[in-house]
Design an enzyme around this catalytic site. Structure first.
Site, mmCIF file in Angstrom:
data_model
loop_
_atom_site.group_PDB
_atom_site.id
_atom_site.type_symbol
_atom_site.label_atom_id
_atom_site.label_comp_id
_atom_site.label_asym_id
_atom_site.label_seq_id
_atom_site.Cartn_x
_atom_site.Cartn_y
_atom_site.Cartn_z
ATOM 1 N N ASP A 239 54.143 69.864 11.726
ATOM 2 C CA ASP A 239 53.121 69.244 12.677
ATOM 3 C C ASP A 239 51.669 69.256 12.107
ATOM 4 O O ASP A 239 50.841 68.477 12.542
ATOM 5 C CB ASP A 239 53.308 69.700 14.118
ATOM 6 C CG ASP A 239 54.436 69.467 14.734
ATOM 7 O OD1 ASP A 239 55.442 70.087 14.275
ATOM 8 O OD2 ASP A 239 54.722 68.453 15.464
ATOM 9 N N ASN A 249 54.981 74.518 12.523
ATOM 10 C CA ASN A 249 56.098 73.493 12.702
ATOM 11 C C ASN A 249 56.751 74.123 14.216
ATOM 12 O O ASN A 249 56.258 75.181 14.587
ATOM 13 C CB ASN A 249 56.983 73.660 11.747
ATOM 14 C CG ASN A 249 58.164 72.556 11.908
ATOM 15 O OD1 ASN A 249 57.860 71.108 12.051
ATOM 16 N ND2 ASN A 249 59.547 72.934 11.879
HETATM 17 C C1 LIG Z 1 58.330 65.884 10.991
HETATM 18 S S1 LIG Z 1 57.728 65.628 12.820
HETATM 19 C C2 LIG Z 1 58.657 66.611 13.626
HETATM 20 C C3 LIG Z 1 58.326 67.689 14.179
HETATM 21 O O1 LIG Z 1 57.806 67.509 15.581
HETATM 22 C C4 LIG Z 1 58.684 68.279 16.373
HETATM 23 O O2 LIG Z 1 57.874 68.798 17.336
HETATM 24 P P1 LIG Z 1 58.175 68.075 18.993
HETATM 25 O O3 LIG Z 1 59.520 68.149 19.066
HETATM 26 O O4 LIG Z 1 57.308 68.978 19.762
HETATM 27 O O5 LIG Z 1 57.037 66.887 18.646
HETATM 28 C C5 LIG Z 1 58.946 69.578 15.439
HETATM 29 O O6 LIG Z 1 57.818 70.535 15.166
HETATM 30 C C6 LIG Z 1 59.321 68.937 14.146
HETATM 31 O O7 LIG Z 1 59.237 69.526 12.831
#
Ligand SMILES: CSC[C@H]1O[C@H](OP(=O)(O)O)[C@H](O)[C@@H]1O
EC number: 5.3.1.23
Length: 364
Positions: A239, A249
């Site tokens: 992220d 992340n």
């Molecule tokens: C590679 S972007 C996906 C990344 O985003 C997710 O977070 P969230 O579900 O809270 O938006 C997670 O950190 C993933 O690795």
């Protein structure tokens, strides 16, 4: 192997005015339904509730949010502020918003031409992310071939990094998908990813659609898989990545990096360069989103698993230090910060980058 029946995100412009239509990721895997956003507050709510989520897709949604504000005559500056503040960790969100704002501002004024420029920029970002996803899949698959020369990969992922976070096939999951389609995926271990279960709900859904051999596991079970020698590599998204290669992340990524190091397993991060924050020197500069405690204490609305009133600690992300990261796969090259890889040089596309492994570059 079917693609999604519904697009993850689409712009629509019916007679009653433009809208952003999102596949509601809160309802997956049991229902495929859409959320329609006709204004910025609606899109902000969709972002904050993870109806739309995942760093690269947040950037795309943010850019379309500026286009929506401009097309509907809302204040673009206010829209940029509220969209950027919706979720603080994924730097891609601010990146996408800023790209559309810059396109809008370049035309000047608040008329149709400026609105059209913002929409064109959002569409360009959407297309670019699909191209980046395919390139990361290629580079990531090549890297796995070098790291794991025997083939037949048993890969572990955390959270969700597939088409549901991207304009294309995703980030880390795009590499898994490429391995699968090359006949090299022996097993995909899917961390359920508490508390919002992006792994069990979303990655498993995408793996099933790709007809992969996969198994969902409780996050706490990953350690015994490593101990049993059942994991050949960990692949995760990101992220926000600071200039020194520290990786923010989904929470639970850092323990996986420690396990991977202890067991001598490669820990590979896959993320587009829009995830790198060159202004963040190190982990301390990465804001970590703290989310509501009920996401931990309840497994669903009105279904508590902890005593009513229990306090909860619910950081949405954690940070893995660069020294635990084997490689970062971007669409512009693969970097090993731990070997002195120059991440910001790769992101800026500096000439000569990728000259060889001596500069910490593993491939370009
Ligand atoms: C590679 S972007 C996906 C990344 O985003 C997710 O977070 P969230 O579900 O809270 O938006 C997670 O950190 C993933 O690795």
């Amino acid at each position: 192997m079917a693609d999604h029946s519904l697009p993850v995100l689409r712009w629509a412009d019916p007679p009653d005015g433009p809208m952003l239509v999102l596949l509601d990721q809160r309802r997956l895997p049991t229902a495929e339904v859409e959320v329609v956003c006709t204004d910025v507050p609606g899109l902000v709510a969709a972002i904050q509730s993870l109806a739309v989520r995942g760093a690269p897709l947040l950037g795309i949604a943010g850019a379309y949010g500026i286009a929506l504000a401009a097309a509907r005559g809302y204040d673009v500056g206010e829209a940029a502020r509220s969209l950027t503040a919706a979720r603080p960790t994924a730097v891609n969100l601010a990146y996408g918003v800023e790209r559309a704002v810059a396109a809008h501002r370049a035309v000047g004024g608040d008329g149709p031409a400026a609105a059209a420029a913002a929409l064109a920029e959002a569409r360009a970002l959407h297309r670019e992310d699909a191209v980046a996803s395919d390139r990361m899949a290629e580079l990531g698959l090549e890297l796995l071939g070098e790291l794991l020369p025997g083939g037949g990969y048993r890969l572990l992922t955390h959270c969700n990094t597939g088409a549901l976070v991207s304009g294309g096939h995703g980030t880390a999951f795009a590499v898994v998908r490429a391995a699968h389609r090359a006949g090299e995926l022996r097993r995909l271990w899917v961390d359920e990813t508490r508390p919002l279960l992006q792994g069990a709900r979303l990655t498993a859904w995408e793996a099933a659609r790709e007809e992969m051999s996969y198994a969902v596991l409780a996050d706490a079970a990953a350690g015994s898989l490593f101990a049993a020698g059942e994991v050949d590599a960990v692949l995760i998204g990101a992220d926000r990545i600071s200039a020194d290669g520290s990786v923010a992340n989904k929470v639970g990524s850092y323990p996986l990096a420690v396990l991977a190091r202890h067991h001598g397993v490669p820990f590979v991060v896959v993320a587009p360069v829009s995830t790198v924050d060159a202004e963040a020197a190190d982990a301390g500069a990465i804001p970590i989103e703290q989310r509501p405690g009920h996401e931990v204490t309840d497994i669903g609305p009105g279904v508590p698993v902890a005593p009513v009133g229990a306090q909860a600690y619910n950081p949405a992300f954690d940070v893995t230090p660069a020294e635990l990261v084997t490689a970062i796969v971007t669409e512009r090259g693969v970097v090993a910060p731990v070997n002195g890889g120059n991440l910001t040089a790769v992101c800026s596309g500096s000439p000569g980058v990728g000259a060889g492994k001596g500069d910490g570059m593993m491939k370009a």
